[in-house]
Design a protein around this motif. Structure first.
Motif, PDB file in Angstrom:
ATOM      1  N   SER A 168       0.851  -1.191   0.000  1.00  9.42           N
ATOM      2  CA  SER A 168       0.000   0.000   0.000  1.00  9.42           C
ATOM      3  C   SER A 168       0.879   1.230   0.000  1.00  9.42           C
ATOM      4  O   SER A 168       2.002   1.221   0.524  1.00  9.42           O
ATOM      5  CB  SER A 168      -0.937   0.007   1.218  1.00  9.42           C
ATOM      6  OG  SER A 168      -0.205   0.087   2.425  1.00  9.42           O
ATOM      7  N   LEU A 169       0.376   2.299  -0.592  1.00  9.77           N
ATOM      8  CA  LEU A 169       1.082   3.565  -0.679  1.00  9.77           C
ATOM      9  C   LEU A 169       0.115   4.668  -0.313  1.00  9.77           C
ATOM     10  O   LEU A 169      -1.033   4.692  -0.775  1.00  9.77           O
ATOM     11  CB  LEU A 169       1.624   3.782  -2.094  1.00  9.77           C
ATOM     12  CG  LEU A 169       2.323   5.114  -2.373  1.00  9.77           C
ATOM     13  CD1 LEU A 169       3.610   5.213  -1.570  1.00  9.77           C
ATOM     14  CD2 LEU A 169       2.604   5.269  -3.875  1.00  9.77           C
ATOM     15  N   SER A 170       0.565   5.592   0.541  1.00 10.05           N
ATOM     16  CA  SER A 170      -0.286   6.725   0.907  1.00 10.05           C
ATOM     17  C   SER A 170       0.553   7.989   0.934  1.00 10.05           C
ATOM     18  O   SER A 170       1.763   7.950   1.203  1.00 10.05           O
ATOM     19  CB  SER A 170      -0.957   6.494   2.266  1.00 10.05           C
ATOM     20  OG  SER A 170      -0.004   6.426   3.303  1.00 10.05           O
ATOM     21  N   ALA A 171      -0.093   9.119   0.665  1.00  8.74           N
ATOM     22  CA  ALA A 171       0.578  10.412   0.660  1.00  8.74           C
ATOM     23  C   ALA A 171      -0.409  11.470   1.122  1.00  8.74           C
ATOM     24  O   ALA A 171      -1.613  11.366   0.872  1.00  8.74           O
ATOM     25  CB  ALA A 171       1.114  10.741  -0.729  1.00  8.74           C
ATOM     26  N   SER A 172       0.130  12.478   1.816  1.00  7.46           N
ATOM     27  CA  SER A 172      -0.685  13.600   2.288  1.00  7.46           C
ATOM     28  C   SER A 172       0.030  14.892   1.960  1.00  7.46           C
ATOM     29  O   SER A 172       1.261  14.980   2.027  1.00  7.46           O
ATOM     30  CB  SER A 172      -0.924  13.518   3.802  1.00  7.46           C
ATOM     31  OG  SER A 172      -1.600  12.336   4.163  1.00  7.46           O
TER      32      SER A 172
END
Length: 672
Positions: A168-172
């Motif tokens: 999984s990959l997440s960015a903010s």
């Protein structure tokens, strides 16, 4: 007997597979953080707040310390040029760490000899996405976890690697320089093993700089957990990682024109922590088990600068350094010796070492060893009563011997209503620096800034509580009420015991009494709606101890110069009242909305600062989607929706308050 124990143990081990709604509102969850026996909340000898993954996500927090705004009795503030802290029932100190609440991740203590035997909340070594649940023990638990569990325990339980398959990959990205990135992957290791690997970077520009200070924030963490089933009865765990942070320290000497204070210049504070933990668990007959754990951790800090007025050999100043190391071994056995009785007992050894050229001048590496034995028992003679009895004995090479007992009785009027009464005694020993410090500004006898106190006593806590637990499953409600009276003897602080050039040292100065109540209410009025309501009220009264009175009457001492500051710091170290509410609402078309509202009364974090009451509102709107066979979520989060407020220190004679203003960001996560 084994038929009753096995489901309890199994429910703890597979809790990660349970739906969060079921954990929140169905049967009362099983917790193991209080007695170290898996117990229903109704049987546990202390009050526990359980924070699940759904609550963490819905709260919209970026920093772990913020989640404790949802726990009655806890206080925290936003990170600025001062690292965030988390306290329970006040008793704040003039340092950057929180030493009286034990913080654990999968059984490993995050307290460090480098960080004054406390928790550095700027170096949290776990990503929020990897937390399965947090069990917060609201009340002393030195019986189970030693001296740092003086007022309570925060036990962070991470997601089992077997539940993480794929990546999984997440960015903010958002205002105030928010830039966060997380990459997580997991999978199988042969037929019997699994792993989870996470890398995360969080960064922001801090609060709006005001007057004479600046701040910034950057964290990077790498975390690996591996589980392996060696046989039907034996399992092995490996947990290792590293976290490092870079922050800004220093002051301006004058603001107009801006001139840096050469005795406290702007500089980077670099901190890091690395660790490795191994654990062997053997399942025995009749629901018993035995575990053996080894942990190593090393923490480092560096904010060094050259002091302009000190001679060579003393002018290189690094109050945050240099390093601290900890080795710990613990063995624990959980079994049922006779019918209707369960027992857990164990022993541990800990070796701490710390080195600081500034704070331990010419002392080299200072060490301490701590041996501890503990036992907790649960006796259920009938369905309407549960008795818990426990004790721990601890020997510290710097602080001596201390015995901590605890006893409680829970009366179950029916399956929905329980009343518990309990008493606990605990001790808190201070840091290696407190006993052995040697901080010099020069070679002369009158140039000693701080010195150790080898005769320093331990703080003592006597805690009484009366609690009620209601579990109304038909109405999807639960209510937890705790009334407490806690007395702390020989509260420790750093003071100067006489006129200069007498140096600062840590001393026992006060006896403190805390009394009040906590309320926690959970409700699911509709299938798609969840509500959490918390409230607490506390009154703190202090008086100078015998030693504190002696220092007060000594000419030139800190306390004698301004005794009211020490009284106010104790009596106002927690808000008189504080409340919070969290609303989680599932909407059509895959949307989720959550709102959190906090009301916090005025208090003091240090002797020289205070903060007025404030209210804060956070909100989060999220949408889950599927695209090309991949599952993802996009979310918009806003903190301090109602605008600017102050959480740590208001302006005094200068406009140097730490203002927390509106911050918002957009997050995108995709599972592969």
């Amino acid at each position: 007997m084994s038929s009753r124990i096995a489901p309890l143990i199994l429910s703890v081990l597979v809790s990660g597979a349970s739906a969060s709604d079921e954990l929140f509102f169905a049967d009362l969850p099983v917790v193991a953080s209080v007695s170290r026996l898996p117990q229903r909340l109704a049987d546990a000898p202390a009050s526990v707040t359980v924070i699940d993954r759904e609550m963490i996500r819905a709260s919209g927090v970026r920093s772990l310390n913020d989640i404790f705004r949802l726990v009655p009795g806890f206080q925290t503030f936003a990170h600025s040029d001062t690292a965030a802290r988390v306290n329970y029932h006040g008793i704040t100190d003039d340092n950057d760490f929180s030493p009286r609440v034990q913080v654990l991740i999968d059984g490993r203590s995050l307290h460090s000899p480098l960080f004054r035997n406390g928790m550095n909340w700027a170096l949290v070594p776990v990503a929020l996405e990897d937390i399965e649940r947090i069990e917060v023990v609201r009340g002393s638990n030195s019986v189970s976890y030693g001296t740092n569990a003086f007022l309570g325990v925060v036990n962070i339980i991470t997601i089992d690697p077997s539940l993480v398959q794929g990546s999984s990959l997440s960015a903010s990205s958002g205002s105030q320089g928010v830039r966060d990135y997380t990459l997580r992957t997991g999978g199988r290791i042969g037929d019997n093993g699994s792993y989870r690997l996470t890398y995360q970077e969080t960064k922001d520009e801090g609060l709006d700089d005001d007057y004479d200070w600046r701040d910034s924030y950057r964290n990077r963490r790498l975390d690996l957990r591996v589980n392996y089933a060696a046989s039907i009865s034996d399992s092995l765990e490996l947990h290792l990682g590293r976290v490092d942070g870079e922050f800004t320290r220093g002051r301006l000497d004058t603001v107009t024109p801006p001139v840096v204070d050469t005795r406290n210049p702007f500089r980077a504070l670099d901190e890091s922590s690395l660790w490795i933990q191994t654990r062997w668990l053997r399942t025995l007959e009749d629901g018993a088990d035995f575990s053996l754990r080894y942990t190593f951790s090393e923490d480092r800090g560096d904010d060094s600068y050259t002091h302009p007025s000190r001679p060579p050999g003393y002018n290189e100043v690094n109050e945050s350094g240099d390093w601290g190391r900890r080795h710990e071994i613990e063995a624990m056995h959980n079994f049922s010796p006779i019918d209707k009785v369960r027992l857990v007992w164990g022993a541990s050894w800990r070796h701490d070492a710390v080195s600081s050229k500034t704070m331990l001048h010419d002392r080299g590496t200072e060490t301490r060893q701590v041996w501890r034995a503990f036992a907790n028992s649960e006796w259920k003679p009938s369905s309407w009563v549960t008795a818990n009895l426990g004790a721990s004995s601890e020997y510290d090479t710097l602080a001596g011997n201390h015995l901590s007992p605890r006893a409680s009785l829970a009366f179950h009027f029916n399956t929905e209503n329980t009343v518990r009464v309990g008493y606990a005694q605990a001790w808190r020993t201070s840091s290696i620096f407190a006993y052995r410090a040697n901080y010099l500004s020069g070679p002369a006898a009158n140039q000693v800034i701080r010195i150790g106190n080898p005769q320093l006593p331990a703080e003592r806590l006597d805690s009484w509580e009366l609690a009620y637990l209601g579990d109304w499953r038909d109405w999807r409600m639960s209510l937890d009420v705790r009334h407490f009276r806690e007395r702390v003897s020989d509260r420790l602080m750093i003071v100067r015991t006489g006129a200069s050039p007498i140096p600062d040292s840590e001393q026992s100065i006060q006896d403190i009494t805390m009394r009040g109540y906590e309320v926690q209410f959970k409700w699911q009025p509709l299938e798609m709606t969840r509500v959490l309501l918390n409230h607490y009220s506390i009154r703190i009264d202090s008086r100078f101890s015998e030693n504190g009175q002696r220092i007060l009457e000594t000419p030139g001492s800190n306390i004698g110069a301004s005794p009211d500051r020490y009284v106010r710091l104790a009596d106002e170290s927690a808000p008189r009242r504080s409340s919070s509410v969290l609303l989680m609402q599932k909407l059509p078309l895959g949307f989720d909305l959550s709102l959190a509202r906090y009301w916090v009364g005025g208090m003091r974090w240090t002797r020289n600062t205070s903060v007025d009451k404030y209210a804060r509102t956070d909100a989060r709107l999220a949408h889950t989607f599927k695209l090309g066979g991949k599952r993802g979520e996009i979310a918009y989060t806003v903190q301090s929706l109602d605008g600017a407020h102050v959480e740590q220190r208001k302006a005094g004679s200068q406009p140097n308050q730490r203002t927390v203003d509106r911050r918002h960001w957009v997050s995108l996560s995709v599972d592969f």
